[in-house]
Design a protein around this motif. Structure first.
Motif, PDB file in Angstrom:
ATOM      1  N   ILE A 107     -15.365  22.083  37.986  1.00  0.00           N
ATOM      2  CA  ILE A 107     -14.522  22.841  37.064  1.00  0.00           C
ATOM      3  C   ILE A 107     -13.127  23.030  37.646  1.00  0.00           C
ATOM      4  O   ILE A 107     -12.964  23.378  38.820  1.00  0.00           O
ATOM      5  CB  ILE A 107     -15.166  24.202  36.742  1.00  0.00           C
ATOM      6  N   THR A 108     -12.113  22.779  36.827  1.00  0.00           N
ATOM      7  CA  THR A 108     -10.718  22.985  37.206  1.00  0.00           C
ATOM      8  C   THR A 108     -10.059  23.903  36.179  1.00  0.00           C
ATOM      9  O   THR A 108     -10.670  24.235  35.154  1.00  0.00           O
ATOM     10  CB  THR A 108      -9.957  21.644  37.244  1.00  0.00           C
ATOM     11  N   PRO A 109      -8.806  24.298  36.410  1.00  0.00           N
ATOM     12  CA  PRO A 109      -8.118  25.124  35.400  1.00  0.00           C
ATOM     13  C   PRO A 109      -7.974  24.441  34.043  1.00  0.00           C
ATOM     14  O   PRO A 109      -7.740  25.119  33.043  1.00  0.00           O
ATOM     15  CB  PRO A 109      -6.752  25.383  36.045  1.00  0.00           C
ATOM     16  N   LEU A 110      -8.120  23.100  33.998  1.00  0.00           N
ATOM     17  CA  LEU A 110      -7.992  22.384  32.726  1.00  0.00           C
ATOM     18  C   LEU A 110      -9.323  22.248  31.982  1.00  0.00           C
ATOM     19  O   LEU A 110      -9.342  21.827  30.826  1.00  0.00           O
ATOM     20  CB  LEU A 110      -7.418  20.989  32.970  1.00  0.00           C
ATOM     21  N   THR A 111     -10.428  22.601  32.633  1.00  0.00           N
ATOM     22  CA  THR A 111     -11.732  22.423  32.011  1.00  0.00           C
ATOM     23  C   THR A 111     -11.911  23.413  30.866  1.00  0.00           C
ATOM     24  O   THR A 111     -11.668  24.608  31.018  1.00  0.00           O
ATOM     25  CB  THR A 111     -12.855  22.606  33.038  1.00  0.00           C
ATOM     26  N   ARG A 112     -12.350  22.887  29.733  1.00  0.00           N
ATOM     27  CA  ARG A 112     -12.562  23.729  28.551  1.00  0.00           C
ATOM     28  C   ARG A 112     -13.944  23.552  27.930  1.00  0.00           C
ATOM     29  O   ARG A 112     -14.355  24.363  27.123  1.00  0.00           O
ATOM     30  CB  ARG A 112     -11.515  23.401  27.465  1.00  0.00           C
ATOM     31  N   CYS A 113     -14.648  22.474  28.287  1.00  0.00           N
ATOM     32  CA  CYS A 113     -15.887  22.158  27.581  1.00  0.00           C
ATOM     33  C   CYS A 113     -16.864  21.453  28.521  1.00  0.00           C
ATOM     34  O   CYS A 113     -16.453  20.693  29.404  1.00  0.00           O
ATOM     35  CB  CYS A 113     -15.581  21.278  26.371  1.00  0.00           C
ATOM     36  N   VAL A 114     -18.133  21.719  28.327  1.00  0.00           N
ATOM     37  CA  VAL A 114     -19.213  21.023  29.016  1.00  0.00           C
ATOM     38  C   VAL A 114     -20.112  20.403  27.948  1.00  0.00           C
ATOM     39  O   VAL A 114     -20.483  21.071  26.982  1.00  0.00           O
ATOM     40  CB  VAL A 114     -20.029  21.974  29.906  1.00  0.00           C
ATOM     41  N   THR A 115     -20.440  19.129  28.118  1.00  0.00           N
ATOM     42  CA  THR A 115     -21.363  18.458  27.212  1.00  0.00           C
ATOM     43  C   THR A 115     -22.606  18.056  27.988  1.00  0.00           C
ATOM     44  O   THR A 115     -22.512  17.359  29.000  1.00  0.00           O
ATOM     45  CB  THR A 115     -20.721  17.214  26.583  1.00  0.00           C
ATOM     46  N   PRO A 127      -6.300  22.187  23.715  1.00  0.00           N
ATOM     47  CA  PRO A 127      -4.986  21.632  24.062  1.00  0.00           C
ATOM     48  C   PRO A 127      -5.115  20.203  24.585  1.00  0.00           C
ATOM     49  O   PRO A 127      -6.098  19.876  25.267  1.00  0.00           O
ATOM     50  CB  PRO A 127      -4.481  22.576  25.157  1.00  0.00           C
ATOM     51  N   PRO A 128      -4.155  19.347  24.287  1.00  0.00           N
ATOM     52  CA  PRO A 128      -4.198  17.969  24.818  1.00  0.00           C
ATOM     53  C   PRO A 128      -4.315  17.985  26.340  1.00  0.00           C
ATOM     54  O   PRO A 128      -3.673  18.778  27.021  1.00  0.00           O
ATOM     55  CB  PRO A 128      -2.863  17.382  24.363  1.00  0.00           C
ATOM     56  N   GLY A 129      -5.137  17.097  26.849  1.00  0.00           N
ATOM     57  CA  GLY A 129      -5.349  17.021  28.284  1.00  0.00           C
ATOM     58  C   GLY A 129      -6.445  17.919  28.794  1.00  0.00           C
ATOM     59  O   GLY A 129      -6.773  17.877  29.990  1.00  0.00           O
ATOM     60  N   SER A 130      -7.044  18.730  27.933  1.00  0.00           N
ATOM     61  CA  SER A 130      -8.168  19.567  28.358  1.00  0.00           C
ATOM     62  C   SER A 130      -9.324  18.682  28.816  1.00  0.00           C
ATOM     63  O   SER A 130      -9.507  17.567  28.338  1.00  0.00           O
ATOM     64  CB  SER A 130      -8.636  20.464  27.214  1.00  0.00           C
ATOM     65  N   GLU A 131     -10.104  19.214  29.744  1.00  0.00           N
ATOM     66  CA  GLU A 131     -11.175  18.435  30.347  1.00  0.00           C
ATOM     67  C   GLU A 131     -12.531  18.760  29.728  1.00  0.00           C
ATOM     68  O   GLU A 131     -12.854  19.925  29.460  1.00  0.00           O
ATOM     69  CB  GLU A 131     -11.239  18.708  31.848  1.00  0.00           C
ATOM     70  N   VAL A 132     -13.311  17.713  29.555  1.00  0.00           N
ATOM     71  CA  VAL A 132     -14.707  17.804  29.142  1.00  0.00           C
ATOM     72  C   VAL A 132     -15.559  17.285  30.289  1.00  0.00           C
ATOM     73  O   VAL A 132     -15.352  16.162  30.759  1.00  0.00           O
ATOM     74  CB  VAL A 132     -14.976  16.961  27.881  1.00  0.00           C
ATOM     75  N   ILE A 133     -16.514  18.085  30.751  1.00  0.00           N
ATOM     76  CA  ILE A 133     -17.405  17.666  31.825  1.00  0.00           C
ATOM     77  C   ILE A 133     -18.717  17.192  31.221  1.00  0.00           C
ATOM     78  O   ILE A 133     -19.293  17.846  30.355  1.00  0.00           O
ATOM     79  CB  ILE A 133     -17.667  18.818  32.813  1.00  0.00           C
ATOM     80  N   GLY A 134     -19.178  16.027  31.683  1.00  0.00           N
ATOM     81  CA  GLY A 134     -20.444  15.484  31.215  1.00  0.00           C
ATOM     82  C   GLY A 134     -21.176  14.778  32.329  1.00  0.00           C
ATOM     83  O   GLY A 134     -20.597  14.457  33.382  1.00  0.00           O
ATOM     84  N   PRO A 135     -22.476  14.490  32.143  1.00  0.00           N
ATOM     85  CA  PRO A 135     -23.264  13.821  33.186  1.00  0.00           C
ATOM     86  C   PRO A 135     -22.917  12.349  33.294  1.00  0.00           C
ATOM     87  O   PRO A 135     -22.605  11.687  32.304  1.00  0.00           O
ATOM     88  CB  PRO A 135     -24.706  14.011  32.707  1.00  0.00           C
ATOM     89  N   VAL A 136     -23.036  11.815  34.490  1.00  0.00           N
ATOM     90  CA  VAL A 136     -22.608  10.444  34.752  1.00  0.00           C
ATOM     91  C   VAL A 136     -23.557   9.418  34.149  1.00  0.00           C
ATOM     92  O   VAL A 136     -23.176   8.256  33.972  1.00  0.00           O
ATOM     93  CB  VAL A 136     -22.451  10.230  36.272  1.00  0.00           C
ATOM     94  N   LEU A 148     -11.848  10.932  23.904  1.00  0.00           N
ATOM     95  CA  LEU A 148     -10.648  10.112  24.057  1.00  0.00           C
ATOM     96  C   LEU A 148      -9.766  10.200  22.819  1.00  0.00           C
ATOM     97  O   LEU A 148      -8.530  10.228  22.917  1.00  0.00           O
ATOM     98  CB  LEU A 148     -11.066   8.662  24.326  1.00  0.00           C
ATOM     99  N   HIS A 149     -10.381  10.234  21.636  1.00  0.00           N
ATOM    100  CA  HIS A 149      -9.649  10.212  20.375  1.00  0.00           C
ATOM    101  C   HIS A 149      -9.192  11.599  19.937  1.00  0.00           C
ATOM    102  O   HIS A 149      -8.601  11.740  18.866  1.00  0.00           O
ATOM    103  CB  HIS A 149     -10.510   9.574  19.291  1.00  0.00           C
ATOM    104  N   CYS A 150      -9.484  12.595  20.766  1.00  0.00           N
ATOM    105  CA  CYS A 150      -9.094  13.970  20.449  1.00  0.00           C
ATOM    106  C   CYS A 150      -8.095  14.516  21.459  1.00  0.00           C
ATOM    107  O   CYS A 150      -7.874  15.727  21.533  1.00  0.00           O
ATOM    108  CB  CYS A 150     -10.336  14.861  20.401  1.00  0.00           C
ATOM    109  N   GLY A 151      -7.486  13.620  22.253  1.00  0.00           N
ATOM    110  CA  GLY A 151      -6.485  14.047  23.229  1.00  0.00           C
ATOM    111  C   GLY A 151      -7.070  14.738  24.436  1.00  0.00           C
ATOM    112  O   GLY A 151      -6.356  15.451  25.142  1.00  0.00           O
TER     113      GLY A 151
END
Length: 374
Positions: free
Chosen positions: A91-99, A44-53, A64-67
């Motif tokens: 992690i929040t309720p919007l988190t859907r993916c970890v890279t 869904p648009p606005g879903s969060e992806v977590i990645g290392p800094v 960014l290009h996938c909403g």
């Protein structure tokens, strides 16, 4: 070639054989493969992806290009890899993916990260661009998550000049990735009739690898395990020479981790073990003067880049791309402080490495015991 035949198919079969990745797809770049990966998740648009800094930006920026939106989290102070505790806390309720990236070839803490993702229902993407043939407790990197992507750009240990790879054990994710950049050809032959109906156009993008790049990739596949084993042996030799020297530490390799080929070898200068007034600049300059091809790493923290700290000048992304930096980044600071990079080239020998080791020993002892030069 669009149907995966010829040299493209040969390269993809070689990827499967060498890396243990199921049903791989070739792409024009690793960035394109990651773009396809985020599209394939169909979030869904606005879903969060977590990645290392401290990863390369393209591990997460195609989101960014996938909403989607990105959350940057801290890394482990010894390996520079994604910190499981920081991941869990972000992690929040919007988190859907970890890279995850396997930083400089060192496998991330995949057992812990995989458990977190499964428990929280999150997709897991592995970026293995730095880590061809790296393993964790005998399991190849790229085989832990839902999607694996790798770059085959000319600086990577398996190069196609420019190119990338994608793999997933989940047929639906692979089929969507096909549509993301492989219209016609194999896109028309997808088993899923709902997706195959879009095969003529795909999703409107073309991300296929050029056949000449596949030729280069196939040529560079020859002897890859042997080349990486040779590089690994040389850098392990250098690491043994650095052990016990005042003011410098070799990179950490955790138990159970096997380095595929050390994408970059980065010892860490320990100023507290050197004379007062010594700086990292001074240590590095002396090592360089002694003939070691050393330099500072060329890429800094994502937290300092405008793409991840400011609103982007694109109205199309304004509602979804709101990157969040989940600091403080104490682990990144501990990892990055005092890091230098040593370039070991193909053709270097044990004698070359021993000369580098001697240079480090001379500089470390001089700056620990002798006067500091102005």
């Amino acid at each position: 070639m669009a149907n995966g035949s010829g040299v493209i198919g040969e390269l993809e079969r070689r990827i499967e054989h060498l890396l243990g990745l199921p049903n791989p797809l070739s792409f024009s770049s690793g960035t394109a493969g990651l773009h396809a990966a985020y599209l394939a998740l169909d979030l869904p648009p606005g879903s969060e992806v977590i990645g290392p800094v401290n990863t390369f930006h393209a591990s997460v920026s195609p989101a960014l290009h996938c909403g989607l939106n990105v959350l940057l989290v801290d890394v482990q102070p010894d390996t520079g890899n994604l910190c499981p505790a920081a991941l869990e806390a972000a992690i929040t309720p919007l988190t859907r993916c970890v890279t995850v990236t396997h930083h400089l070839g060192h496998p991330a803490a995949m057992e812990e990260i995989t458990r977190i993702c499964r428990r929280r229902g999150l997709y897991l993407i592995e970026d293995i661009s730095h880590a061809y043939l790296s393993t964790l407790n005998g399991q190849p990197v790229g085989t832990f998550g839902d999607i694996c992507v790798g770059s085959m750009q000319d600086r990577k240990s398996w190069s196609a000049g420019e190119g990338g790879l994608f793999s997933s054990p989940h047929p639906q994710l692979r089929d969507r990735a096909v549509l993301a950049g492989h219209y016609r050809g194999r896109a028309l032959a997808l088993d899923n009739p709902e997706l195959a109906a879009y095969g003529e156009t795909g999703l409107g993008l073309k991300m296929r690898m050029h056949p000449l790049a596949a030729v280069v990739g196939l040529a560079n596949a020859e002897g890859l395990p042997e080349r990486l084993a040779s590089r690994r042996a040389l850098l392990e030799r250098l690491g043994r020479r650095l052990v016990g020297l005042p003011g410098v530490r070799p990179p950490v390799v955790r138990p159970g981790a096997s380095m595929g080929g050390w994408f970059s070898y980065r010892p860490q200068i320990q100023l507290d073990e050197l004379r007062p007034g010594v700086t990292v600049d001074a240590y590095l300059a002396r090592v360089q003067d002694a003939g070691v091809p050393a330099h500072y790493p060329s890429i800094g923290s994502l937290a300092q880049m405008p793409l991840f700290s400011e609103a982007v000048p694109l109205r199309a992304a304004a509602r979804t791309w709101r990157p969040r930096r989940c600091g403080p980044f104490h682990g990144e600071t501990s990892y990055s402080t005092g890091r230098i990079s040593v370039s070991v080239a193909e053709g270097d020998t044990e004698e070359t490495i021993d000369a580098y080791g001697d240079a480090f020993a001379d500089v470390s002892r001089a700056l620990a015991d002798g006067p500091v030069a102005a």
